[in-house]
Design an enzyme around this catalytic site. Structure first.
Site, PDB file in Angstrom:
ATOM      1  CG  ASP A   1      -2.705   0.907   0.410  1.00  0.00           C
ATOM      2  OD1 ASP A   1      -2.365   1.644   0.164  1.00  0.00           O
ATOM      3  OD2 ASP A   1      -3.441   0.268   1.063  1.00  0.00           O
TER       4      ASP A   1
ATOM      5  CG  HIS B   1      -4.053   2.013  -2.217  1.00  0.00           C
ATOM      6  ND1 HIS B   1      -4.048   2.488  -0.802  1.00  0.00           N
ATOM      7  CD2 HIS B   1      -6.038   1.822  -2.845  1.00  0.00           C
ATOM      8  CE1 HIS B   1      -5.785   2.874  -0.716  1.00  0.00           C
ATOM      9  NE2 HIS B   1      -6.265   3.050  -1.417  1.00  0.00           N
TER      10      HIS B   1
ATOM     11  CD  GLU C   1     -10.075   4.559  -1.058  1.00  0.00           C
ATOM     12  OE1 GLU C   1     -10.774   4.580  -0.082  1.00  0.00           O
ATOM     13  OE2 GLU C   1      -9.051   4.033  -0.467  1.00  0.00           O
TER      14      GLU C   1
HETATM   15  C1  ACM Z   1     -10.905  -0.537   0.745  1.00  0.00           C
HETATM   16  O1  ACM Z   1     -11.344   0.093   1.863  1.00  0.00           O
HETATM   17  N1  ACM Z   1     -10.335   1.527   0.211  1.00  0.00           N
HETATM   18  C2  ACM Z   1     -11.416  -1.348  -0.027  1.00  0.00           C
END
Ligand code: ACM
Ligand code: ZN
Length: 469
Positions: free
Chosen positions: A124, A191, A255
């Protein structure tokens, strides 16, 4: 008799037995589902019947729980089968790592409740945690961030670490023995600050990227039009596929702020060449390309439902629904796409009991997704509860947040709707929580499970307004 998860049917007899182990194992083609089983306890033998090893395993798991709950073992006949094939739990080891011993404790507890998928979030913005032979710099540099505490970023105490290949193999083996598939997640194209810190040339602008020290959504994402970046990801996927001998890989897709894609020549070119109308379609194109690469390696993919923003996502991808328009996820399920239900509210157990109380977690009905029709219902593959760890950096907190809420998720994943009953669940949940607590698991105390409404508001607010130093 009541277990967690409650079996499909239990016939109780008046006798009891002193036996403590299965005495007869029977493999039979009469039982079709490979996870289904029968457990027949009589005074002089305990028989498990199933179509193979997996079913026999679940018979053993049920007997183990009966032994925990009852001093005198009643004679009985259980006929059992799971409601859903995907019963998952996710642990984020990118924001904070947990030792192998701690992961094993979490996994073995989950296995006791018939979970069968461990979704392992390993990379991440705040760290890359998988040792790779072909790209050692990813762990040398990408696993290091200059702060160990998201809520006190002035600390400047370095946080670093990764799992070696041998450690990953050890976890995979531990799971295999418990019939739990490990689904590694390599979240892309967002991410990805840890990877982009090592390879800033794979961003659209080529500028430096830091491994992040706070929670959030960051604009540094992989350039969808950079074919060298694609080749690098494919190298990572090659090693992931070797390490995780299962049929599924999670490739993220959540995201993704796409501003940088708008002004990038490479991204525009891909859009033009492929007739893509906007950046959301570009994301679908990128995700499809990576999923195709994995398909050639006989792997299926799961993606977060954010990928549904654009048109053109491959129908073969399984959608993990967590937030956003339920109608969109429902529509794709109605059109034949498989879906896993992980609704933020209330399945995100990194949020406090004040926000997501035990009763709410238990009551979530996966088919209650607005707009879902009969076909859509058939396409729900199961449930999964994630624990994200921006604010969870120790074992005791990890266990407290997950248990007993994961007992509730386990029951929703396994038990048919008609057999669910919160009161009955609660009575067994109390007993099992005490037993697991005595054995060293930090199960949340009962007074925390369902806080009073008046307390919930205040505590929820204080969760979102942490005192930052
Ligand atoms: C998430 O909680 N961004 C999948
Ligand atoms: Zn670009």
């Amino acid at each position: 008799m009541r277990l967690i998860p409650q079996p499909k049917s239990i016939e109780l007899y008046s006798e009891t037995t002193k036996l403590r182990e299965i005495t007869d194992f029977e493999i039979t083609s009469e039982i079709k589902n490979d996870e289904s089983y029968e457990l027949i306890i009589t005074s002089d033998k305990i028989t498990a019947r199933a179509s193979g090893e997996k079913g026999l395993h679940y018979a053993r798991v049920s007997l183990k729980q009966i032994l925990k709950l009852y001093d005198e073992i009643p004679c009985l006949k259980i006929k059992d089968e799971p409601r859903f094939p995907h019963r998952g739990f996710m642990i984020d080891c990118a924001r904070h790592m947990f030792s192998l011993d701690e992961l094993k404790k979490m996994i073995s507890t989950a296995a006791d409740f018939k979970f069968n998928k461990f979704h392992w979030h390993l990379s991440d913005d705040q760290g890359f945690r998988i040792e790779l032979e072909s790209l050692p710099e990813l762990t040398e540099k990408g696993s290091v961030r200059h702060c160990d505490n998201f809520r006190n970023c002035k600390s400047e105490k370095e946080y670093h670490g990764f799992y070696t290949k041998d450690q990953i193999r050890e976890i995979v083996e531990f799971c295999r023995y418990r019939f739990i598939d490990v689904i590694p997640e390599f979240d892309m194209p967002g991410h990805q600050s840890a990877l982009l810190h090592v390879f800033p040339q794979y961003t659209c602008k080529g500028t430096a990227v830091e491994v992040k020290t706070k929670e959030g959504i960051f604009k540094d994402i992989i350039c969808a039009g950079n074919l060298e970046a694609h080749a690098c990801i494919e190298k990572i996927l090659d090693e992931l596929c070797e390490l995780f001998p299962y049929d599924t890989v999670h490739i993220g897709g959540d995201e993704v702020p796409k501003n940088n894609w708008k002004s990038c020549g490479k991204c525009r070119k891909i859009m033009l060449d492929n007739g893509l109308k906007d950046e959301n379609e570009l994301q679908c194109w990128f995700i499809n390309k990576m999923a195709d690469y994995l398909k050639n390696k006989d792997k299926k993919c799961i993606v977060w439902n954010d990928c549904l923003k654009g048109k053109g996502l491959s129908q073969e991808l399984t959608i993990q629904h967590w937030m956003g328009k339920p109608q969109k996820s429902a529509k794709t399920a109605n059109n034949g796409q498989k879906i896993i239900m992980s609704p933020f509210m209330p399945f995100y157990v990194d949020y406090p009991y004040d926000m997501h109380p035990l009763r709410a977690v238990y009551s979530l009905e996966p088919e209650n997704l607005r707009g879902l029709n009969k076909t859509g219902k058939r396409n729900i593959k199961g449930v999964e509860s994630p624990i994200w760890t921006e604010f969870i950096n120790n074992n005791s907190r990890l266990e407290y947040m997950c248990f007993p809420r994961w007992f509730a998720v386990a029951e929703t994943g396994w038990t048919v709707k008609e057999n669910k009953n919160y009161k009955e669940f609660l009575s067994v949940c109390r007993k099992l929580s005490d037993i697991y607590k005595k054995n060293g698991l930090n199960v949340a105390p009962e007074e925390d499970w369902n806080p009073r409404i008046s307390e919930r508001l205040y505590k929820t607010l204080s969760f979102f307004l942490p005192k930052r130093k």
